[in-house]
Write a protein that holds these residues in place. Structure first.
Motif, short mmCIF file in Angstrom:
data_model
loop_
_atom_site.label_atom_id
_atom_site.label_comp_id
_atom_site.label_asym_id
_atom_site.label_seq_id
_atom_site.Cartn_x
_atom_site.Cartn_y
_atom_site.Cartn_z
N GLY A 156 0.84 -1.09 -0.03
CA GLY A 156 0.20 -0.01 0.08
C GLY A 156 0.99 1.21 0.02
O GLY A 156 2.14 1.16 0.19
N ALA A 157 0.12 2.29 -0.12
CA ALA A 157 0.98 3.81 -0.05
C ALA A 157 0.18 4.64 0.79
O ALA A 157 -1.20 4.64 0.58
N VAL A 199 6.88 1.92 7.23
CA VAL A 199 7.09 2.64 6.21
C VAL A 199 7.54 1.84 5.00
O VAL A 199 7.18 2.17 3.76
N VAL A 200 8.37 0.66 5.16
CA VAL A 200 8.73 -0.02 4.11
C VAL A 200 7.50 -0.96 3.49
O VAL A 200 7.40 -0.95 2.20
N ALA A 201 6.50 -1.16 4.02
CA ALA A 201 5.11 -1.80 3.40
C ALA A 201 4.38 -0.79 2.75
O ALA A 201 3.66 -1.00 2.30
N PHE A 202 4.71 0.51 3.08
CA PHE A 202 3.86 1.62 2.53
C PHE A 202 4.63 1.88 0.95
O PHE A 202 4.23 2.99 0.29
N ALA A 209 10.19 1.24 -1.07
CA ALA A 209 10.77 1.40 0.14
C ALA A 209 12.08 1.85 0.60
O ALA A 209 12.01 2.69 1.66
N PHE A 210 13.19 1.79 -0.13
CA PHE A 210 14.29 2.31 0.03
C PHE A 210 14.37 3.98 0.11
O PHE A 210 14.83 4.50 1.03
N GLU A 211 13.68 4.43 -0.73
CA GLU A 211 13.56 5.95 -0.82
C GLU A 211 12.69 6.49 0.38
O GLU A 211 12.72 7.48 1.02
N ARG A 212 11.64 5.70 0.64
CA ARG A 212 10.70 6.23 1.59
C ARG A 212 11.30 6.36 3.08
O ARG A 212 10.98 6.91 3.85
N VAL A 213 11.99 5.06 3.52
CA VAL A 213 12.60 4.88 4.65
C VAL A 213 13.87 5.99 4.76
O VAL A 213 14.09 6.54 5.72
N SER A 214 14.36 6.50 3.58
CA SER A 214 15.24 7.26 3.65
C SER A 214 14.78 8.65 3.93
O SER A 214 15.62 9.42 4.78
N LEU A 245 6.28 -7.04 4.31
CA LEU A 245 7.50 -6.55 3.76
C LEU A 245 7.87 -7.11 2.55
O LEU A 245 7.18 -8.04 2.21
N ALA A 246 8.87 -6.54 1.81
CA ALA A 246 9.29 -6.93 0.53
C ALA A 246 9.56 -8.44 0.80
O ALA A 246 10.60 -8.49 1.59
N SER A 247 9.34 -9.28 -0.11
CA SER A 247 10.04 -10.44 0.16
C SER A 247 10.58 -11.20 -1.44
O SER A 247 10.09 -10.47 -2.41
#
Length: 485
Positions: free
Chosen positions: A13-14, A226-229, A249-254, A370-372
């Motif tokens: 989701g976002a 945040v990763v899951a969004f 996920a990388f961008e949003r966590v950053s 999460l991403a798997s």
């Protein structure tokens, strides 16, 4: 990664500003930021500790009325969260942006499962599983029937608080003039992530009267949300490609980490140019002819190790073994399955069944995880190769916290190198594709092995591990050795 070209599938989701679906997500494990370079056991200058996280006992209720509320526990939590967020911005906004803060005009609650005929932001609330900031009337609303209870089950009280802090971030960024009508969604969403991170730092510093947040598991769980969004993975020919983009996920966590580490002022620096620099050459879209998953088998493992040899050209390439028991006989390192590096013999030992389990394909019917996928496993394999590179480099320890974060950093370097196709001696082509970085980030957060030392030990903070990985993604090997000597 794959012989041919590797790609991966992500669903999720976002968080959105009005009318985007947000889904719940799974659990996590560990977190850290800027002072990771000075103290691996700190989180942005704070001690990395576990402790209470969530609503304080006997916390104050909402300071504002909630339209449409049923007076239940979820609305009390959400209303209290908004009141707490506003308490933060009442001081932080003028300090950061040199002008007065104006709260949102109203709070609106609905049950997406109910036939009440209600509306939010000119939309019927039946079936509106969402939490959002409405730009047109400057209100914040949420679904108390499905969305917020799901978030609470997945991530506790702070899962709900994080979503609302993000939504409030849209109001803050618009008030501060950081965004305006016409600002790309990608920018406004990541600025909201950043502003939510600034608020969460305030909570972690024990300033909130309503909530607590530990910098260990508590913050890790927020990061998992945040990763899951992250954006769902789309193909190059998808008509939705690039439309209403929120970020990986990388961008949003950053973005979240920028705010948590440096405060609201850092969020002003997020624009399309900055996001482009952070994204670099990392792939965003999945080629239409790709399945998204490289089988985790002996041939693929050999191809990836061969590709690493081509990319890093060590004078003494490590030997690859599939005798899992051999890791236990290493003279100077403990096993770190599913992939272990033994400095004494310069051998990478792979426990193939365990690697296959770690890299299992994602469940495409679920949007709450999460991403798997394969790169959760292959990023661990790559990290053990980077242990071999450090061993050959010499002059650095391989068995302490700095080594763990250096490994995460060098794994980030290797990840970017793999974004360009590498043809191995067996004729296979290995390349990073869209979603691989998110899988690596998820693995670093949940199991930490791609950010561990030669014994498989990592720092307790997932925040720190991801931060170190990002240093490598945005830098080079020399930078990793300098930051983590």
């Amino acid at each position: 990664m794959s012989p041919s070209v590797r790609a991966r599938h992500v669903v999720g989701g976002a968080i959105a500003a009005c009318a985007m679906l947000l889904t719940a997500c799974s659990t996590t494990l560990q977190g850290h930021a800027v002072s990771v370079f000075d103290d691996p056991f700190s989180v942005a200058g704070m001690p990395a500790t576990d402790g209470p996280t969530g609503l304080r006992p006997n916390a104050e209720g909402p300071a504002r009325d909630i339209q449409g509320t049923d007076g239940g526990e979820i609305d009390e939590l959400a209303g209290g969260a908004v009141s707490d967020i506003e308490a933060y911005w009442e001081t932080a906004f003028p300090e950061s942006f040199n002008e007065g803060f104006t709260p949102v005009k109203a709070l609106v609650s609905w049950d997406a499962n109910g036939y009440g005929g209600g509306q939010f932001c000119d939309e019927d609330t039946f079936g509106l599983v969402n939490a959002a900031y409405c730009y047109s009337d400057k209100t914040i609303g949420w679904d108390r029937g499905g969305l917020l209870p799901g978030l609470r089950r997945a991530h506790g009280d702070m899962g709900v608080v994080m979503v609302l802090a993000h939504e409030y971030g849209h109001s803050v960024s618009r008030q501060a003039g950081l965004t305006r009508q016409g600002t790309p969604t990608l920018v406004s969403e990541q600025q909201a992530d950043c502003l939510a991170g600034a608020y969460m730092r305030w909570v972690a510093e024990n300033n909130s009267k309503r909530f607590t947040l530990s910098t260990g598991d508590g913050l890790n769980n927020v990061l998992a949300g945040v990763v899951a969004f992250r954006d769902p993975l789309v193909t190059e020919g998808d008509p939705e490609a690039g439309y209403d983009e929120h970020g990986s996920a990388f961008e949003r966590v950053s973005a979240f980490q920028f705010g948590f580490t440096d405060g609201p002022a850092a969020c002003a620096g997020i624009d399309m140019r900055e996001i482009g620099q952070r994204r670099g050459n990392l792939p965003v879209l999945l080629p239409e002819d790709q399945t998204g998953e490289l089988p985790v088998d002996e041939a693929s493992v050999r191809s990836i190790v061969d590709a690493m040899g081509i990319l890093f050209s060590p004078k003494n390439p490590p030997v690859l073994s599939f005798d899992a028991a051999a890791a236990g006989s290493c003279a100077d390192a403990r096993p770190s399955p599913p992939a272990s590096f033994c400095p004494a013999t310069n051998t990478i030992v792979v426990d193939l069944p365990a690697l296959q389990k770690m890299g299992a394909p994602p469940d495409q019917t679920r949007a709450d995880t999460l991403a798997s996928g394969d790169n959760v496993a292959y990023s661990v394999l790559v990290s053990r190769y980077m242990q071999a590179i450090q061993h050959e480099h010499g002059g650095v320890a391989l068995d302490n916290a700095e080594a763990a974060l250096r490994t995460a950093c060098l794994t980030g370097v290797a990840t970017v190198k793999l974004s360009k196709e590498v043809t191995t001696p067996d004729g296979n082509t290995i390349a990073l594709t869209a979603g691989d970085v998110d899988e690596a980030v998820s693995g670093i957060l949940t199991n930490g092995l791609a950010a561990s030392d030669v014994n498989g030990e990592s720092v307790p903070s997932g925040f720190s591990r991801i931060d170190a990985f990002r240093v490598g993604v945005l830098g080079d090997a020399e930078r990793c050795y300098k930051r983590f000597p």
